[in-house]
Design an enzyme around this catalytic site. Structure first.
Site, mmCIF file in Angstrom:
data_model
loop_
_atom_site.group_PDB
_atom_site.id
_atom_site.type_symbol
_atom_site.label_atom_id
_atom_site.label_comp_id
_atom_site.label_asym_id
_atom_site.label_seq_id
_atom_site.Cartn_x
_atom_site.Cartn_y
_atom_site.Cartn_z
ATOM 1 N N SER A 193 0.853 -1.186 0.000
ATOM 2 C CA SER A 193 0.000 0.000 0.000
ATOM 3 C C SER A 193 0.892 1.241 0.000
ATOM 4 O O SER A 193 1.746 1.388 -0.863
ATOM 5 C CB SER A 193 -0.948 -0.039 1.195
ATOM 6 O OG SER A 193 -1.902 0.992 1.131
ATOM 7 N N ASP A 218 -8.644 -5.387 -6.036
ATOM 8 C CA ASP A 218 -8.284 -4.142 -5.361
ATOM 9 C C ASP A 218 -8.881 -2.964 -6.128
ATOM 10 O O ASP A 218 -8.579 -2.764 -7.305
ATOM 11 C CB ASP A 218 -6.762 -4.021 -5.294
ATOM 12 C CG ASP A 218 -6.276 -2.875 -4.420
ATOM 13 O OD1 ASP A 218 -7.078 -1.974 -4.113
ATOM 14 O OD2 ASP A 218 -5.085 -2.878 -4.057
ATOM 15 N N HIS A 229 -7.947 -4.570 -1.465
ATOM 16 C CA HIS A 229 -6.681 -3.960 -1.078
ATOM 17 C C HIS A 229 -6.092 -4.611 0.167
ATOM 18 O O HIS A 229 -4.867 -4.693 0.315
ATOM 19 C CB HIS A 229 -6.897 -2.466 -0.842
ATOM 20 C CG HIS A 229 -5.635 -1.697 -0.646
ATOM 21 N ND1 HIS A 229 -4.659 -1.579 -1.618
ATOM 22 C CD2 HIS A 229 -5.166 -1.003 0.428
ATOM 23 C CE1 HIS A 229 -3.659 -0.846 -1.166
ATOM 24 N NE2 HIS A 229 -3.939 -0.488 0.081
#
Length: 526
Positions: A242, A470, A507
């Site tokens: 991330s 995601d 995600h």
């Protein structure tokens, strides 16, 4: 169900005087006999108007409503928390945002930030696992996501499970029998590193929104100050997911001669409009909370309402629709009750709980600064050249600090004179050849500017991993990284995309999928 029960309990703690807000008026009436008798048509109109006026002005005990008023336990809970925090702010400090024992590196040397700000000194909170070998060549720098602390794994001094607990340890992806793993809390954060809630040594007060604007590269430079202090000249690997995936790439471009290999999971080489938009909405709901007080809330009630809503928005982007379809479907928390405007569906109660749980665990100002740093991220050559010139122009500030001189703040400088556009944005017709992304769907070429910006990574082995489900950092963004690295001439790029048949966690897959994410990391590191 437990959330609903907690609302009921909180609602009972509210005194009736705090929720009754309807005004009442005297019950006097004009005697009917004293009125002039109108015609039938006039009487009907008069009666209708009178009834409307009664409903508009009468108290709850005077005229019965057509329907009962709705209850709002979610607002009751918010008011109850504000009341309790108000009492606490009068008797002591605001909530503590730190979480457990950490190691600490204190830099007494100032650091110049990309957009001209300066930190005269700063702290970096960090934790380590494994043993640094004799020649200090086995160190792995682990970068965190936006709101994570340095506590990636449990330690003797903090036995609480870390955010990557299953990924770190003997024979794990980050094998502590082989590697010395270091994880830091970024500057701008609130878990021990210097951030907006820290004390400004210049005046002894909290920085609040006097804290300077940050970038990913600023955070990485601070981390490498820590590495210098530990005597680590070259990393075995830079690893992150991330926001950490962005930092990992930044570390490789800024310190190409000090990073042997990089791992970037669910990250990007430059922030794109969708993720910028989602972070913007989070910042806006937080800044619109009256308790935010333009960042100077530390002696009062923190903006917990805005933080709760910001977290709910963020949580929507962390998972995928198909996963939520399986977990929640259209089920309601209590089908026996009528629908409500407060959280009612299971997905609503899930989001409400996520926001409520987190709203006092992270400093609101840190959320603003760190998320903005994510928006500013761009490894393209033009942006890097602009920042390089800006740093050169501001280098005198740093020298002034080193010489012991005081820098006067110019309130008329560009950094303080942001204004909104005179005219609102208007949609313009896109040219026929317009493409949303050069590499998103058709496997086209990445922008030459980005290829030039990633040239420092031309000889650095890289693992780039993305997840098809995601929506915050879509898989095409990792494809863009991998394709761009290959166009620099890098012959050692491993690109993996986990399809929806392997993960529906969106995600958050990097936090949950030990088999596919962890397995890929372990194989790449060797």
């Amino acid at each position: 169900m437990s959330v609903a029960r907690s609302w009921s309990g909180l609602a009972r703690t509210i005194q009736p005087s705090t929720v009754q807000c309807r005004a009442t008026r005297p019950r006097t009436r004009t005697p009917v006999a004293a009125r002039q008798q109108p015609s039938l048509a006039t009487r009907k109109i008069h009666q209708q108007a009178s009834r409307t006026a009664q409903l508009a002005a009468a108290g709850p005990d005077e005229v019965a409503s057509s329907n009962p008023a709705l209850s709002f336990p979610c607002l009751d809970a918010h008011e109850s928390r504000s009341a309790s925090l108000s009492k606490r702010s009068l008797s002591g400090p605001e909530p503590s945002y730190t979480s457990g024992h950490t190691l600490n590196f204190h830099s007494r040397q100032p650091i110049l930030l990309d957009w001209g700000g300066i930190l005269p000194e700063f702290d970096i909170a960090y934790e380590t696992w494994g043993t640094l070998n004799h020649d200090k060549s086995n160190a792995i720098l682990l970068h965190t996501g936006l709101s994570a602390s340095s506590h990636a794994h449990s330690t003797e001094s903090n036995t609480k499970s870390g955010w990557w607990e299953k990924f770190i340890g003997p024979a794990k992806p980050l094998d502590t029998n082989k590697y010395f793993v270091i994880c830091t809390n970024v500057i701008g954060g609130c878990y021990g590193s210097t951030g907006p809630s820290s004390i400004d040594p210049a005046n002894g007060e909290r920085y609040a929104t006097r804290f300077p604007i940050l970038t990913m590269e600023d955070m990485v430079r601070a981390q490498f100050r820590l590495l210098d202090n530990l005597g680590i000249q070259k990393l075995y690997a830079s690893v992150g997911s991330s926001m950490g995936g962005m930092q990992s790439l930044a570390a490789g471009t800024l310190f190409a001669d000090r990073v042997r290999r990089i791992v970037s999971i669910s990250g990007c080489a430059r922030s794109h409009p969708y993720s910028i938009a989602m972070r913007h909405t989070q910042r806006q709901v937080l800044m619109m909370d009256p308790n935010w007080a333009r960042g100077f809330y530390y002696d009062g009630v923190p903006p917990h309402g805005g933080m709760k809503l910001a977290r709910e928005i963020a949580t929507v982007t962390y998972r995928s629709g198909p996963e939520w379809e399986m977990r929640f479907g259209r089920r309601r928390a209590d089908p026996s009750r009528p629908p409500a405007l407060c959280p009612d569906f299971l997905i609503e109660t899930y989001l409400d709980h996520a926001g409520e749980k987190w709203c006092l665990e992270y400093d609101p100002n840190s959320l603003l600064y760190v998320s903005k740093a994510m928006d500013l991220f761009d490894l393209g050559q033009k942006h890097r050249e602009r920042i390089k010139k800006l740093r050169s122009a501001n280098s005198g500030k740093l020298q002034a600090y080193l010489d012991g001189n005081t820098i006067k703040t110019d309130s008329s400088s560009d950094v303080c004179s942001l204004t909104l556009p005179d005219k609102p944005y208007e949609e313009k017709e896109q040219p026929a050849e317009f493409n949303a992304s050069a590499v998103e769907a058709d496997g086209g070429e990445p922008p030459a500017d980005l290829v030039a910006g990633l040239e420092p990574l031309a000889n650095t082995p890289a693992l780039v991993l993305g997840v098809a489900s995601d929506i915050l950092f879509p898989a095409w963004q990792q494809h863009e990284i991998a394709t761009t690295l290959r166009r620099t001439g890098n012959k050692n790029v491993t690109h993996i995309e986990l399809g929806e048949e392997k993960s529906l966690f969106g995600h958050d897959t990097f936090l949950l999928d030990l088999e596919h994410v962890g397995g890929a990391v372990k194989s790449f590191l060797g």
